[in-house]
Design a protein around this motif. Sequence first.
Motif, mmCIF file in Angstrom:
data_model
loop_
_atom_site.group_PDB
_atom_site.id
_atom_site.type_symbol
_atom_site.label_atom_id
_atom_site.label_comp_id
_atom_site.label_asym_id
_atom_site.label_seq_id
_atom_site.Cartn_x
_atom_site.Cartn_y
_atom_site.Cartn_z
ATOM 1 N N VAL A 39 -0.615 -35.019 5.244
ATOM 2 C CA VAL A 39 -1.311 -36.213 5.714
ATOM 3 C C VAL A 39 -1.955 -37.020 4.582
ATOM 4 O O VAL A 39 -2.317 -38.176 4.780
ATOM 5 C CB VAL A 39 -2.372 -35.878 6.786
ATOM 6 C CG1 VAL A 39 -1.709 -35.321 8.043
ATOM 7 C CG2 VAL A 39 -3.416 -34.910 6.251
ATOM 8 N N HIS A 40 -2.096 -36.408 3.391
ATOM 9 C CA HIS A 40 -2.716 -37.115 2.265
ATOM 10 C C HIS A 40 -2.329 -36.420 0.963
ATOM 11 O O HIS A 40 -2.170 -35.202 0.928
ATOM 12 C CB HIS A 40 -4.241 -37.120 2.408
ATOM 13 C CG HIS A 40 -4.946 -37.840 1.313
ATOM 14 N ND1 HIS A 40 -4.952 -39.218 1.200
ATOM 15 C CD2 HIS A 40 -5.659 -37.384 0.246
ATOM 16 C CE1 HIS A 40 -5.636 -39.563 0.123
ATOM 17 N NE2 HIS A 40 -6.065 -38.474 -0.474
ATOM 18 N N VAL A 41 -2.188 -37.225 -0.099
ATOM 19 C CA VAL A 41 -1.860 -36.685 -1.420
ATOM 20 C C VAL A 41 -2.786 -37.321 -2.450
ATOM 21 O O VAL A 41 -2.952 -38.540 -2.471
ATOM 22 C CB VAL A 41 -0.390 -36.996 -1.806
ATOM 23 C CG1 VAL A 41 -0.045 -36.408 -3.159
ATOM 24 C CG2 VAL A 41 0.571 -36.478 -0.748
ATOM 25 N N GLU A 42 -3.414 -36.494 -3.273
ATOM 26 C CA GLU A 42 -4.214 -36.976 -4.401
ATOM 27 C C GLU A 42 -3.381 -36.793 -5.659
ATOM 28 O O GLU A 42 -3.242 -35.674 -6.162
ATOM 29 C CB GLU A 42 -5.523 -36.199 -4.517
ATOM 30 C CG GLU A 42 -6.510 -36.486 -3.418
ATOM 31 C CD GLU A 42 -7.789 -35.680 -3.570
ATOM 32 O OE1 GLU A 42 -8.195 -35.386 -4.716
ATOM 33 O OE2 GLU A 42 -8.369 -35.329 -2.532
ATOM 34 N N GLU A 60 -2.873 -32.502 1.047
ATOM 35 C CA GLU A 60 -3.618 -32.140 2.242
ATOM 36 C C GLU A 60 -2.687 -32.207 3.441
ATOM 37 O O GLU A 60 -1.941 -33.175 3.605
ATOM 38 C CB GLU A 60 -4.797 -33.088 2.449
ATOM 39 C CG GLU A 60 -5.826 -32.997 1.343
ATOM 40 C CD GLU A 60 -6.972 -33.969 1.524
ATOM 41 O OE1 GLU A 60 -7.227 -34.423 2.664
ATOM 42 O OE2 GLU A 60 -7.621 -34.298 0.520
ATOM 43 N N SER A 61 -2.766 -31.160 4.253
ATOM 44 C CA SER A 61 -1.970 -31.134 5.478
ATOM 45 C C SER A 61 -2.907 -31.001 6.665
ATOM 46 O O SER A 61 -4.131 -30.943 6.498
ATOM 47 C CB SER A 61 -0.992 -29.955 5.451
ATOM 48 O OG SER A 61 -1.679 -28.742 5.693
ATOM 49 N N ALA A 65 -5.966 -27.931 2.426
ATOM 50 C CA ALA A 65 -5.637 -28.633 1.180
ATOM 51 C C ALA A 65 -5.054 -27.607 0.214
ATOM 52 O O ALA A 65 -5.495 -26.458 0.173
ATOM 53 C CB ALA A 65 -6.863 -29.282 0.579
ATOM 54 N N MET A 84 1.309 -42.594 -1.444
ATOM 55 C CA MET A 84 -0.028 -43.083 -1.073
ATOM 56 C C MET A 84 -0.028 -43.593 0.367
ATOM 57 O O MET A 84 -0.949 -43.316 1.122
ATOM 58 C CB MET A 84 -0.490 -44.185 -2.016
ATOM 59 C CG MET A 84 -0.466 -43.776 -3.469
ATOM 60 S SD MET A 84 -1.482 -42.365 -3.824
ATOM 61 C CE MET A 84 -2.804 -43.176 -4.652
ATOM 62 N N SER A 85 1.008 -44.309 0.740
ATOM 63 C CA SER A 85 1.080 -44.849 2.106
ATOM 64 C C SER A 85 1.962 -44.008 3.020
ATOM 65 O O SER A 85 1.869 -44.122 4.236
ATOM 66 C CB SER A 85 1.592 -46.289 2.081
ATOM 67 O OG SER A 85 2.871 -46.341 1.481
ATOM 68 N N SER A 86 2.814 -43.145 2.437
ATOM 69 C CA SER A 86 3.731 -42.333 3.242
ATOM 70 C C SER A 86 3.778 -40.888 2.738
ATOM 71 O O SER A 86 4.807 -40.423 2.244
ATOM 72 C CB SER A 86 5.139 -42.943 3.200
ATOM 73 O OG SER A 86 5.154 -44.251 3.676
ATOM 74 N N PRO A 87 2.677 -40.137 2.876
ATOM 75 C CA PRO A 87 2.666 -38.761 2.373
ATOM 76 C C PRO A 87 3.676 -37.860 3.071
ATOM 77 O O PRO A 87 4.096 -36.843 2.523
ATOM 78 C CB PRO A 87 1.229 -38.291 2.621
ATOM 79 C CG PRO A 87 0.709 -39.184 3.687
ATOM 80 C CD PRO A 87 1.405 -40.502 3.511
ATOM 81 N N GLU A 88 4.102 -38.265 4.265
ATOM 82 C CA GLU A 88 5.079 -37.471 5.011
ATOM 83 C C GLU A 88 6.435 -37.390 4.320
ATOM 84 O O GLU A 88 7.276 -36.557 4.674
ATOM 85 C CB GLU A 88 5.236 -38.017 6.438
ATOM 86 C CG GLU A 88 5.887 -39.372 6.537
ATOM 87 C CD GLU A 88 4.960 -40.577 6.316
ATOM 88 O OE1 GLU A 88 5.450 -41.710 6.466
ATOM 89 O OE2 GLU A 88 3.757 -40.396 6.004
#
Length: 124
Positions: A39-42, A60-61, A65, A84-88
């Motif tokens: 759902v998110h990537v740093e 992060e799923s 994390a 950034m906009s498409s972590p999937e």
Amino acid sequence: MNIPQDLKYTKTHEWIKIEGNKVRVGITDFAQHEITDVVHVELPENGKIVKKAAPAVVVESVKSAFDIYSPVSGKIVEINENLMSSPELINQSPYENGWLFVVEFTNNGEFSDLLSADDYKKII
């Protein structure tokens, strides 16, 4: 389980594609299944110096994390901004569109403990 033969792998489930004096890095199909829905990537910043086996990315799923480690030491020269906009994309295409970053490596001797596809299959 998809494990491309032309890549190298780490015991911590990163894949590496050697591109001249750079390596493209992502997580394996096995790892993205274990992490579940991303759902998110740093991502690291371009120009950041990374060390082999040190955390470079946080994924992060819906579960938790997870630190993703740099398989080599060097300088980040490219990041996958699409994440950034498409972590999937990590789940949908871990080897093509879901790569994480590119490192300009400083020591190709660090490749000695990378795994072949066949060796990686044995540890999963």
